[in-house]
Design a protein around this motif. Structure first.
Motif, PDB file in Angstrom:
ATOM      1  N   GLY A  64       0.829  -1.353   0.032  1.00  0.00           N
ATOM      2  CA  GLY A  64      -0.050   0.101   0.032  1.00  0.00           C
ATOM      3  C   GLY A  64       0.599   1.318   0.016  1.00  0.00           C
ATOM      4  N   LEU A  65       2.338   1.096   0.025  1.00  0.00           N
ATOM      5  CA  LEU A  65       2.949   2.486  -0.160  1.00  0.00           C
ATOM      6  C   LEU A  65       3.029   3.245   0.848  1.00  0.00           C
ATOM      7  N   GLY A  86       0.522  -8.156   2.903  1.00  0.00           N
ATOM      8  CA  GLY A  86       1.788  -8.544   2.437  1.00  0.00           C
ATOM      9  C   GLY A  86       2.673  -7.582   3.145  1.00  0.00           C
ATOM     10  N   ALA A  93       5.915  -7.990   5.448  1.00  0.00           N
ATOM     11  CA  ALA A  93       7.110  -7.704   4.901  1.00  0.00           C
ATOM     12  C   ALA A  93       7.950  -6.715   5.852  1.00  0.00           C
ATOM     13  N   GLY A 103      11.890 -12.602  -0.709  1.00  0.00           N
ATOM     14  CA  GLY A 103      10.947 -13.231  -1.602  1.00  0.00           C
ATOM     15  C   GLY A 103       9.522 -12.355  -1.433  1.00  0.00           C
ATOM     16  N   VAL A 146      -0.605  12.823  14.189  1.00  0.00           N
ATOM     17  CA  VAL A 146       0.179  12.331  13.342  1.00  0.00           C
ATOM     18  C   VAL A 146       0.205  13.223  11.945  1.00  0.00           C
TER      19      VAL A 146
HETATM   20  C1  FAD Z   1      -0.125   7.167   8.917  1.00  0.00           C
HETATM   21  C2  FAD Z   1       0.970   6.099   9.394  1.00  0.00           C
HETATM   22  C3  FAD Z   1       0.914   5.566  10.173  1.00  0.00           C
HETATM   23  C4  FAD Z   1       1.626   4.326  10.581  1.00  0.00           C
HETATM   24  N1  FAD Z   1       1.638   3.590  11.847  1.00  0.00           N
HETATM   25  C5  FAD Z   1       2.426   2.503  11.948  1.00  0.00           C
HETATM   26  C6  FAD Z   1       2.604   1.813  13.209  1.00  0.00           C
HETATM   27  O1  FAD Z   1       1.937   2.228  14.129  1.00  0.00           O
HETATM   28  N2  FAD Z   1       3.185   0.781  13.326  1.00  0.00           N
HETATM   29  C7  FAD Z   1       4.136   0.270  12.311  1.00  0.00           C
HETATM   30  O2  FAD Z   1       4.660  -0.771  12.283  1.00  0.00           O
HETATM   31  N3  FAD Z   1       3.989   0.979  10.873  1.00  0.00           N
HETATM   32  C8  FAD Z   1       3.367   2.021  10.765  1.00  0.00           C
HETATM   33  N4  FAD Z   1       3.350   2.647   9.713  1.00  0.00           N
HETATM   34  C9  FAD Z   1       4.046   2.115   8.659  1.00  0.00           C
HETATM   35  C10 FAD Z   1       3.513   1.331   7.505  1.00  0.00           C
HETATM   36  O3  FAD Z   1       2.348   1.602   7.441  1.00  0.00           O
HETATM   37  C11 FAD Z   1       3.641  -0.181   7.702  1.00  0.00           C
HETATM   38  O4  FAD Z   1       5.164  -0.440   7.581  1.00  0.00           O
HETATM   39  C12 FAD Z   1       2.917  -1.247   6.644  1.00  0.00           C
HETATM   40  O5  FAD Z   1       3.162  -2.527   7.357  1.00  0.00           O
HETATM   41  C13 FAD Z   1       3.453  -0.951   5.290  1.00  0.00           C
HETATM   42  O6  FAD Z   1       2.599  -1.734   4.382  1.00  0.00           O
HETATM   43  P1  FAD Z   1       2.307  -1.513   2.851  1.00  0.00           P
HETATM   44  O7  FAD Z   1       1.365  -2.456   2.598  1.00  0.00           O
HETATM   45  O8  FAD Z   1       1.978   0.089   2.984  1.00  0.00           O
HETATM   46  O9  FAD Z   1       3.832  -1.927   2.261  1.00  0.00           O
HETATM   47  P2  FAD Z   1       4.673  -0.839   1.247  1.00  0.00           P
HETATM   48  O10 FAD Z   1       5.023   0.260   1.791  1.00  0.00           O
HETATM   49  O11 FAD Z   1       4.047  -0.799   0.043  1.00  0.00           O
HETATM   50  O12 FAD Z   1       6.002  -1.860   1.380  1.00  0.00           O
HETATM   51  C14 FAD Z   1       6.792  -1.776   2.438  1.00  0.00           C
HETATM   52  C15 FAD Z   1       7.947  -2.826   2.514  1.00  0.00           C
HETATM   53  O13 FAD Z   1       7.290  -4.064   2.114  1.00  0.00           O
HETATM   54  C16 FAD Z   1       7.691  -4.807   0.924  1.00  0.00           C
HETATM   55  N5  FAD Z   1       6.610  -5.241   0.557  1.00  0.00           N
HETATM   56  C17 FAD Z   1       5.375  -4.903   0.495  1.00  0.00           C
HETATM   57  N6  FAD Z   1       4.554  -5.902   0.124  1.00  0.00           N
HETATM   58  C18 FAD Z   1       5.262  -7.135  -0.169  1.00  0.00           C
HETATM   59  C19 FAD Z   1       5.090  -8.478  -0.442  1.00  0.00           C
HETATM   60  N7  FAD Z   1       3.722  -8.999  -0.483  1.00  0.00           N
HETATM   61  N8  FAD Z   1       6.001  -9.432  -0.245  1.00  0.00           N
HETATM   62  C20 FAD Z   1       7.311  -9.022   0.079  1.00  0.00           C
HETATM   63  N9  FAD Z   1       7.502  -7.638   0.546  1.00  0.00           N
HETATM   64  C21 FAD Z   1       6.637  -6.645   0.273  1.00  0.00           C
HETATM   65  C22 FAD Z   1       8.117  -3.441   0.184  1.00  0.00           C
HETATM   66  O14 FAD Z   1       8.990  -4.079  -0.772  1.00  0.00           O
HETATM   67  C23 FAD Z   1       8.727  -2.654   1.118  1.00  0.00           C
HETATM   68  O15 FAD Z   1       9.958  -2.900   1.392  1.00  0.00           O
HETATM   69  C24 FAD Z   1       2.552   3.764   9.444  1.00  0.00           C
HETATM   70  C25 FAD Z   1       2.499   4.409   8.521  1.00  0.00           C
HETATM   71  C26 FAD Z   1       1.727   5.744   7.949  1.00  0.00           C
HETATM   72  C27 FAD Z   1       1.574   6.317   6.813  1.00  0.00           C
END
Ligand code: FAD
Length: 484
Positions: free
Chosen positions: A77-78, A149, A153, A211, A338
């Motif tokens: 979800g970036l 995912g 990750a 992976g 935040v």
């Molecule tokens: C407002 C806000 C609040 C947040 N609060 C928290 C919090 O309280 N706790 C916390 O831990 N994080 C928090 N985060 C950070 C973030 O939301 C997490 O790290 C989340 O798990 C990332 O998920 P994503 O799908 O957006 O991943 P992405 O940002 O798309 O990717 C993150 C990483 O995972 C890898 N990746 C993604 N999908 C896969 C897959 N299917 N297989 C292998 N690798 C993959 C990507 O290559 C990258 O390295 C916050 C972010 C925001 C914007």
């Protein structure tokens, strides 16, 4: 044509020939939304964006990329904040978006478990659990955008870690497409399984470097029938930590969140939404947002209220929400803080951790060090202190030039990490290393850890095509597109 354009076109043609129609996108308009992360701080231009519809298509894609040495970066979800999920700027990487693999495969209220595909948005996965009168406890501000995912990750944390653990503690099994295209089916519903190495742990928190997670089996919990929320004002972080230690014991270990916010954060939240009222009658230096939850025959409200009365010596003021709507209003302060902390501009984000017992000393020492080194910068301090995890962010003074902001971020991060080191802490409790924390991480990693991690990376990704240059530096034999 220059030397770089030819191989890129060739690579695109190779990919297109190897894959079914409708997976690969390279036109500017089609790939635009995959180029920038949630914060807007990180941007990258991919060679192409692949949007596979099945595990088999992910496997075909990886086989082709591995054979042709094409670097890939998985994307959820970036919302990760360390610059890992967007492509490198040079246009050499294929972004693999998991968004089309988003189905619920199975759910069982008897197993207290669900199997969900990696591209499912976290909030959607939570809704599936609630439909079975269960909860998936991973909870944080980005849950409406991040994908399961991505949570795996990054080994995501959030508000409920103190009761339910990090994502790592909630994963029962994984399905992963390896760098060479083979599918590892480690999807299990077993609570106990000691057959050799627990391979899934390697992929959890690996930030896309080992992976591609395509499906996850996750633990669920009974949905609480009672949820109580309170906001209390205190004199110091020391008092907040003393309150936490007492609360865990005296509330029968029913706490689900214990969030620290310094007064500056409350001011930011109140300023962000005109008309929002300060919930406490007294202005306090430190606040704690407490949530407890339970099912069955306990009187949770009485437990929380009795506890707060007994902790009167530590508190200046406090309020227990009379309804869910009031509870949501208290959480709104946390969310608005935040969202609004950067005043619409860039700010330094940190997510550090120290042992819980040392948190108050750590916050005091770090704020003092920042005040001494950079008195004009605004330090915004809040965190999941029940886990020893604090966000100590730095907002530049209004009007500061872009170059000066970069220098400020670099210098203040070093100030914060130096104190983290002194306290035996971690420079990333939640968000991971990616590219943003790489330099600081590599400066501190010990030789044995680096050697073991490099061997794991070599074994699982021998040609170095997976999320190249994230966490670790690219290996010498990893070719850039255009070199072949
Ligand atoms: C407002 C806000 C609040 C947040 N609060 C928290 C919090 O309280 N706790 C916390 O831990 N994080 C928090 N985060 C950070 C973030 O939301 C997490 O790290 C989340 O798990 C990332 O998920 P994503 O799908 O957006 O991943 P992405 O940002 O798309 O990717 C993150 C990483 O995972 C890898 N990746 C993604 N999908 C896969 C897959 N299917 N297989 C292998 N690798 C993959 C990507 O290559 C990258 O390295 C916050 C972010 C925001 C914007």
């Amino acid at each position: 044509m220059d030397a770089v354009t030819i191989p890129r076109e060739k690579l695109l043609a190779t990919l297109k020939a190897a894959l079914p129609d409708g997976i690969l996108f390279s036109a500017k308009d089609d790939i635009e939304r995959y180029t920038r992360d949630w914060s807007g701080d990180h941007f990258g231009m991919p060679l192409a964006v692949a949007r596979p519809r099945s595990v088999d298509e992910v496997s075909q894609l990886m086989r082709c990329c591995s054979t042709n040495n094409i670097p890939v970066v998985p994307q959820g979800g970036l919302t990760g904040l360390v610059g890992a999920a967007v492509a490198a700027p040079g246009g050499g990487e294929v972004v693999i978006s998991l968004e089309r693999l988003n189905k619920l495969r199975s759910i069982s209220a008897i197993d207290f478990a669900m199997v969900v595909e990696a591209g499912c948005i976290l909030e959607e996965a939570k809704r599936h659990a609630e439909a079975e009168d269960c909860i998936l406890p991973i909870t944080f501000g980005a849950q409406g955008s991040c994908r399961v995912g991505g949570n795996v990750a990054t080994n995501a944390g959030g508000f409920n870690v103190l009761r339910y653990g990090m994502t790592r503690d909630l994963v029962l099994g994984l399905e992963v497409v390896l760098a060479d295209g083979r599918v590892w089916n480690g999807l299990k519903l077993l609570r106990k399984d000691n057959r050799g190495y627990d391979l899934k742990q390697l992929f959890i928190g690996s930030e896309g470097t080992l992976g591609i997670v395509t499906a996850v089996s996750l633990k669920l919990f009974p949905k609480p029938t009672q949820v109580e929320t309170a906001l209390v004002g205190l004199r110091s972080v020391e008092d907040a930590m003393a309150l936490y230690a007492r609360a865990r014991r005296e509330c029968s270990d029913l706490l689900t969140a214990f969030e620290l916010i310094l007064r500056g954060g409350i001011d930011i939240a109140l300023g962000a939404r005109p008309g929002l009222r300060d919930p406490l009658s007294e202005v306090c230096p430190v606040y704690v947002l407490i949530e407890a939850s339970a099912g069955g025959r306990v009187d949770l409200r009485a437990i929380l209220q009795d506890f707060l009365i007994s902790a009167d010596d530590l508190m200046i003021d406090g309020v227990v929400a009379a309804s869910r709507a009031q509870g949501d209003q208290l959480w709104l302060l946390r969310e608005l803080m935040v969202e609004a902390q950067g005043r619409g501009g860039r700010y330094l984000r940190t997510d550090v951790s120290v042992p819980i017992s040392m948190l108050a000393g750590f916050v005091g020492d770090t704020l003092a060090a920042l005040e001494k080194s950079h008195p004009h910068a605004l330090a915004v301090t809040y965190g999941h202190v029940g886990d020893g995890n604090i966000h100590l962010n730095v907002v530049p003074p209004v009007g500061m030039e872009a170059d000066a902001i970069e220098t400020l971020f670099h210098e203040t991060e070093e100030v914060i990490f130096d104190v983290v080191d002194r306290y035996g802490g971690s420079l990333s409790a939640e968000h991971g290393i990616g590219k943003v924390k790489q330099e600081a991480f590599l400066k501190r990693i010990d030789e044995v850890s680096l050697d073991v991690a490099s061997r794991i990376k070599d074994a699982l990704d021998p040609t170095g095509i997976m999320s190249r240059g994230r966490i670790f530096l690219p290996r010498a034999h990893s070719k850039e597109v255009g070199e072949r």
